[in-house]
Design an enzyme around this catalytic site. Structure first.
Site, mmCIF file in Angstrom:
data_model
loop_
_atom_site.group_PDB
_atom_site.id
_atom_site.type_symbol
_atom_site.label_atom_id
_atom_site.label_comp_id
_atom_site.label_asym_id
_atom_site.label_seq_id
_atom_site.Cartn_x
_atom_site.Cartn_y
_atom_site.Cartn_z
ATOM 1 C CG ASP A 250 70.743 17.269 -49.586
ATOM 2 O OD1 ASP A 250 69.949 17.826 -48.796
ATOM 3 O OD2 ASP A 250 71.514 17.911 -50.317
HETATM 4 C C1 BGC Z 1 70.465 21.078 -49.058
HETATM 5 C C2 BGC Z 1 71.118 20.693 -47.757
HETATM 6 C C3 BGC Z 1 70.280 21.154 -46.601
HETATM 7 C C4 BGC Z 1 68.889 20.601 -46.758
HETATM 8 C C5 BGC Z 1 67.958 21.006 -45.647
HETATM 9 C C6 BGC Z 1 69.026 20.628 -49.132
HETATM 10 O O1 BGC Z 1 68.398 21.128 -50.245
HETATM 11 O O2 BGC Z 1 71.193 20.540 -50.134
HETATM 12 O O3 BGC Z 1 72.394 21.245 -47.673
HETATM 13 O O4 BGC Z 1 70.871 20.768 -45.406
HETATM 14 O O5 BGC Z 1 68.336 21.046 -47.975
HETATM 15 O O6 BGC Z 1 67.594 22.311 -45.713
#
Ligand code: BGC
Length: 736
Positions: A250
């Site tokens: 993530d």
């Molecule tokens: C989120 C993800 C997301 C990523 C990119 C993160 O903060 O938890 O779900 O894909 O950001 O935007």
């Protein structure tokens, strides 16, 4: 001249296994090039400045690009409710789509989103979010499909299937990420049965569907961060499930220990060069990490890119963005998702569908009636222009009526409007401010910030700046993510499961003066309705309903469309019937019991059970049959006994009177949405694999199906008293 990567693609097309072509490619890479592919390969400081000053959702995130060999890298755009880069079609949120119980429709949604991604050059869709809804306060509840593992798995697999016709897809967040404010620090404790029978079956289902990529979760599980969790990544994902795609972290602060993450099987730290690079470089020179280990991570990424044809995927024409086909699909989804929770008689006839005389007066009140409100303002935000609000949809549909609405109205004046009208529609609920991705400060990230490089590599910075210029897909300013503190909307977990006090006061007051009051709830998961629901005759769950949501709502209210959505979660009478939830928890236990299963176990009657939803017609089920072979097939006849065409969801639940282990009273093992014309009968068959009845054997980590009698029910919701009972007898315990 073809690049080395293009030659590898060509070979793959001509029958060479992608893993072989990828290994050959990796063999040609320098160690530096391989290391470059272990993270976003993008400078942190330029990148972070870019996304906090309007660059987020302006271009896809790129990683694993190696110019010398022509490796294009992959290009990630979030989801799940649509393409997030530039202007695009906003689909109803996943939770709404869960309420359709319509996997085939979800394939079409995935197909449309995949096509839109290809119009801006993205080739990795980040929208398969299937963390189970353990508790409705979870800020990102709207991004998943519901509380039931089988249902969530089928819907997520369908989105994957549709999207992967055009791009690679990412399954997230692996695993047990269903708290928002505490996501960077919380440790989720779980035992083997709860993990495998409750929190992972849907992930497994989507791995089996062939998803390309898995994103790890921020939180830790049983004391180990997900991005370096050997049990999750190596033992379960790779070995037990045989996942051959690539694993990404993530986003910022998703990795803690770079070396350990590589050993566990995390292939790419996203989206920048952050915590991982320096320790891996040091470990390579100390001999704690081998070049083979690095190569195996890069090979997995390239294998998947080659398998999907990344670099040569067809590009969609930009006219596909917001094309009428997609916008109308979003409306169809919204219409199939709205759940009619209550529809009582007023003066001898059901209030809905509305039966209005020309020039009837409709009061539209509530703070959400006239606003663009399509859900979370974090990573899943879609910059759709021209969103049809409830007010606009109703105004256009009921053009012959007088619509009374005033966006500035006080409580008193709204009550007056309602009183002087023939009916009142109250649109209340939440916005991205009350629920959504939490993008505020977290004390849990402070120590990690210290691990980020102090300054950017100038070469990377130069390259990224060019990328920023060449790849911008800006939405108009008014649609860009709105800030509360200079960055993003803060969102986070809900503070309460009730409507806001002002909304409740409004409902009380309007209901007192207007017997024909319809409450439309806009929310991403369950809302406790106990303190006001008895005062109004009609309640509709409207969700964050996407680009054309207002039209969908008007069609449902008027009866142009017969409601067919069913709840993908239980609505309890009281929040105490749900599991413990503390949005600031440092540690929490996820046991077997949540949602409808927990209410059943504790003997608490739900206000609205899992799977529930009214229609403007009625259905009756008969002729239940069961056939057991490699799978279990359930059949029944569905008769539409009313005078309107409609749809219902045939739901099969299985339970046991005597079980050697604790299990839910009823567990959904199969379902099918079925359209039935007025007065007609449709024969339905639902197939359940034995896995849906299985228990995890914690001694040897395998699966078995208990022998003996299973009580199955075919109904229209969990615990439906009109369900058809079906007995399933398993003569001998089945080892799977
Ligand atoms: C989120 C993800 C997301 C990523 C990119 C993160 O903060 O938890 O779900 O894909 O950001 O935007």
């Amino acid at each position: 001249m073809a690049t080395t990567y293009e030659l590898a693609l060509e070979k793959t097309k001509n029958g060479t296994k992608p893993e072989v072509a990828a290994a050959e490619l990796v063999a040609l890479m320098t160690l530096d090039e391989k290391i470059h592919c272990l993270d976003g390969g993008v400078p942190f400081w330029v990148g972070i400045k870019d996304i906090t000053t309007g660059g987020y959702h302006s271009r896809p995130f790129r990683a694993a690009k190696v110019e010398r060999l022509g490796i294009p890298g992959f290009h990630f755009s979030d989801g799940p409710r649509g393409l997030v880069v530039g202007e695009a079609t906003a689909f109803p949120v996943s939770m709404a789509r869960g309420a359709t119980f319509d996997p085939e429709l979800e394939v079409r949604v995935g197909d449309a989103i995949g096509k839109e991604l290809r119009a801006i050059g993205a080739d990795l869709y980040g929208g398969i979010c299937v963390n189970l809804l353990r508790h409705p306060a979870w800020g990102r509840a709207q991004e998943t499909y519901g509380e039931d593992p089988h249902h969530v798995g089928e819907m997520g697999a369908s989105l994957t299937r549709g999207a992967q016709r055009h791009v690679m897809a990412t399954l997230k967040h692996f695993a047990l990420n269903s708290m928002e404010n505490a996501r960077f620090g919380v440790d989720v404790k779980v035992d083997e049965r709860a993990l495998h029978e409750v929190y992972l079956p849907h992930f497994k289902r989507i791995i089996d569907e062939g998803v390309a990529c898995v994103m790890t979760a921020y939180n830790s599980v049983n004391g180990e961060w997900c991005s370096q969790n050997n049990i999750l990544l190596a033992d379960i994902l790779r070995h037990e499930w045989g996942f051959a795609g690539f694993v990404i972290s993530d986003w910022i602060f998703g990795v803690h220990d770079g070396v350990q993450s590589l050993h566990a099987g995390l292939d790419v730290e996203m989206p920048y060069r952050m915590i991982r690079n320096a320790p891996i470089v040091a470990a390579l020179s100390d001999g704690l990490v081998t070049e083979e280990l690095v190569a195996s991570a890069v090979t997995r990424t390239l294998t998947t890119m080659l398998k999907f044809g990344v670099g040569k995927l067809p590009v969609s024409d930009r006219s596909v963005l917001l094309c009428s086909e997609h916008v109308l699909l979003s409306q169809e989804v919204a219409e199939k998702s709205m759940v009619l929770l209550k529809n009582e008689s007023v003066d001898g006839a059901s209030l809905l569908p509305l039966n209005l005389k020309k020039s009837s007066k409709i009061a539209i009140v509530g703070r959400l009636a006239g606003v663009r409100n399509i859900g979370d303002g974090g990573s899943s935000d879609v910059m759709a222009p021209n969103v049809v609000t409830p007010l606009q949809g109703i105004r256009e549909h009921f053009a012959n009526c007088e619509i009374v609405y005033n966006s500035q109205a006080t409580l008193e004046s709204q009550v007056q409007q309602a009183k002087q009208s023939d009916l009142a529609i109250v649109v209340v609920g939440y916005t991205r401010e009350e629920e959504g991705e939490f993008i505020g400060d977290s004390p849990d990230t402070v120590s990690m910030a210290a691990l980020i490089p102090r300054q950017d590599d100038p070469d990377l910075a130069r390259e990224y700046k060019n990328y920023m210029i060449e790849n911008h897909h800006y939405a108009p300013d008014e649609l860009r993510i709105k800030s509360r503190n200079g960055t993003f909307s803060i969102g986070g977990d809900r503070e309460s499961l009730r409507l806001l006090d002002a909304d409740v006061q409004l409902i009380h007051a309007v209901a007192k003066v207007q017997p024909r009051t319809i409450v439309v709830i806009v929310a991403g998961s369950a809302v406790v309705l106990s303190e006001w629901i008895n005062e109004v005759p009609a309640v509709l769950m409207g969700w964050y309903s996407g680009s054309n949501g207002g039209h969908a709502l008007a069609n449902i209210l008027s009866g142009a469309v017969n409601p067919s959505g069913h709840l993908p979660f239980v609505i309890p009478y009281d929040e105490s019937h749900l599991p413990f939830f503390d949005r600031d928890a440092k540690s929490i236990t996820y046991d077997y019991w949540h949602g409808q299963w927990k209410l059943d176990r504790d003997g608490n009657k739900p206000m609205f059970p899992f799977g529930f939803g009214w229609s403007y017609t009625n259905f009756s089920f008969s002729n239940a049959e069961i056939e057991v072979s490699e799978t279990v097939k359930f059949r029944c006849a569905v008769l539409n006994t009313g005078s309107r065409d409609g749809a219902t969801v045939v739901q099969i639940y299985a339970g046991r009177n005597n079980s050697a282990v604790e299990r839910p009273k009823r567990r959904l093992v199969a379902f099918k949405r079925v359209e039935v014309r007025a007065g007609e009968t449709v024969h339905v068959e639902c197939t359940a694999p034995f896995q849906n009845f299985a228990t995890r054997n914690i001694e040897n980590h395998s699966w078995f199906v208990e022998q003996g009698l299973w009580n199955c029910e075919i109904g229209q919701f969990s615990g439906d008293p009109e369900s058809l009972p079906v007995a399933l007898t398993i003569r001998q315990r089945i080892e799977l």
